[in-house]
Design an enzyme around this catalytic site. Structure first.
Site: not given
Length: 472
Positions: A442-444
């Site tokens: 998850d790039h968040r």
């Protein structure tokens, strides 16, 4: 006015409702009944198996008695809070039928119908108790209840009840099926007892029939050529060129979870190809180690241990995104999910606190997880609370993939097939055992640098498994 007979019946007959078997699920499908009307049951005895959106669960009855009535047949999806079985807790006290606890019956012409008191018949058996579970009203279904109930209850009591033919007779799940398929029940030929329209009748009506083919033979042909699944769950087209399978249970949960994950968490997937020859040699040695006796040793075990070490070295990857509070929740424990393909679909049970387990303990946990999943006995609790997941696509001969995150998790590692390939080793091209790893995150939560470090650490351990000792 409630009579003494109604009160005594209510005390004599106890109703068991579909419980919430975990995680706030709102419905479950009855897979199998283990009892029939007339069977004696005892407190704690398993009476049926149901499938929720997460797992198959066996339901025990909480009291003693004799089964009076099964409210729903196998294959029916039932809302939480609905009565599924009525039990006579005082058998031998004379003939009686269970009294309704509360079952409002709508009058066809009444603008604001008032709920009658006492026992009121419904489509299957008698009225059910009010539930805290709110259900969406089904347009036009309430007016059919009294007439249909009279027909069914009349036959149960040994006599025939004349029912007006102004409205087709069908159970609520059948009406919903007809509505979903766009079928007018008035055009369906009923085959059930007392003129009741069954699910099979609706499926038959939904099956297009060739102009040259007689209509009565179309449904049996379609049913015989359907895939191996319960008849109520399959709709086939002409010549079995297509098969329609209702989306429910585990498959429905998978679809919702994957869509939610794919369009909520911005996925990034990175790949690395690694020489795992030394790891495979270690697997062979561990199989002969007396400390590992009685547990299954395979490459997945060492891959799981490698990922746990990589997470320890890079703890920021073990986190979750809290959208409501706009916070990143750092997990100080690892519940390691293992994606498992089962006859009912993909499930992801997890090993609780996997980071605290020794290698033999982890091997035992993996073995138990896999065997439980294959038997279809994985509980909802075993699939809750995962933090990071491994999916082994290599067992299907696949080199790699771009896995989708399990909802609520930050990363998932896909392991490809381990194959003998030419590889430059110590300056020479030699046949080595090689695999490809893919890490989606998850790039968040996880930046490219952190994700790359985790994947590189896993690869480094598998290339030189002695790092399990030096890094741990």
């Amino acid at each position: 006015m409630t009579t003494m007979t109604d009160t005594s019946n209510a005390a004599r007959f106890r109703e068991f409702k579909m419980p919430d078997v975990g995680e706030g699920l709102t419905e479950a499908e009855i897979l199998k009944w283990y009892v029939q009307a007339g069977d004696t049951v005892t407190d704690g005895q398993v009476v049926c198996e149901v499938e929720t959106a997460k797992a198959a669960v066996e339901l025990p009855i909480p009291f003693d008695g004799v089964v009076h009535e099964l409210r729903f047949p196998e294959g029916t999806t039932v809302d939480v809070g609905q009565v599924i079985i009525a039990v006579d807790v005082a058998p031998g006290s004379g003939d009686a039928a269970p009294a309704a606890v509360s079952a409002p019956a709508a009058e066809p012409e009444a603008a604001e119908p008032e709920a009658p008191k006492g026992r009121q018949p419904v489509l299957v058996g008698y009225g059910v108790a009010e539930s805290s579970t709110k259900r969406r009203a089904r347009k036009g279904a309430a007016t059919a209840v009294p007439a249909a109930a009279a027909a069914i209850q009349g036959e149960m009591n040994g006599h025939t009840t004349v029912v007006p033919e102004s409205r087709p007779l069908a159970k609520p799940p059948v009406r919903k099926l007809a509505k979903d398929l766009g079928i007018d029940l008035a055009t369906v030929v009923p085959t059930g007892e007392g003129g009741i329209i069954t699910r099979e009748d609706v499926h038959a009506a939904a099956t297009p029939v060739p102009a040259q083919a007689p209509a009565p033979t179309a449904a049996p042909v379609a049913a015989e050529t359907a895939v191996e699944a319960p008849a109520p769950a399959v709709v086939t087209t002409v010549g079995a060129r297509e098969t329609r399978i209702p989306v429910k249970g585990v498959r429905k949960a998978i679809a919702q979870a994957m869509v939610g994950s794919a369009f909520t968490a911005p996925h990034v997937t990175e790949f690395v190809t690694v020489d795992v020859t030394r790891t495979m040699k270690l697997v062979a040695e561990l199989k002969e180690d007396k400390e590992m006796a009685g547990v299954r040793v395979n490459p997945l075990l060492l891959i799981a241990k490698a990922l746990l070490v990589a997470i320890k070295r890079n703890p920021g990857v073990n986190a979750a995104w809290d959208e409501a509070n706009q916070e990143i929740v750092q997990k100080h424990y690892v519940n390691l999910g293992i994606a498992a393909a089962t006859p009912r679909g993909l499930i992801v049970p997890n090993i609780k606190d996997a980071h605290e387990q020794t290698l033999p303990q982890l091997a035992a946990s993996l073995g138990e997880l896999v065997s439980t999943a294959r038997e279809g006995k994985t509980s909802p609790a075993a699939m809750a609370g995962g933090t990071v997941t491994i999916t082994n696509v290599g067992v299907f001969g696949v080199d790699t993939g771009t896995p989708i995150l399990n909802p609520g998790e930050s990363a998932i590692l896909a392991v490809g097939a381990i194959k003998l390939q030419p590889w430059v080793h110590k300056g020479k091209v030699k046949p080595r055992q090689v695999t490809t790893l893919a890490l989606s995150f998850d790039h968040r939560l996880v930046d490219g640098e952190l994700g790359s470090k985790v994947l590189a650490d896993v690869a480094a351990i598998l290339e030189q498994p002695k790092r399990l000792i030096t890094w741990a």
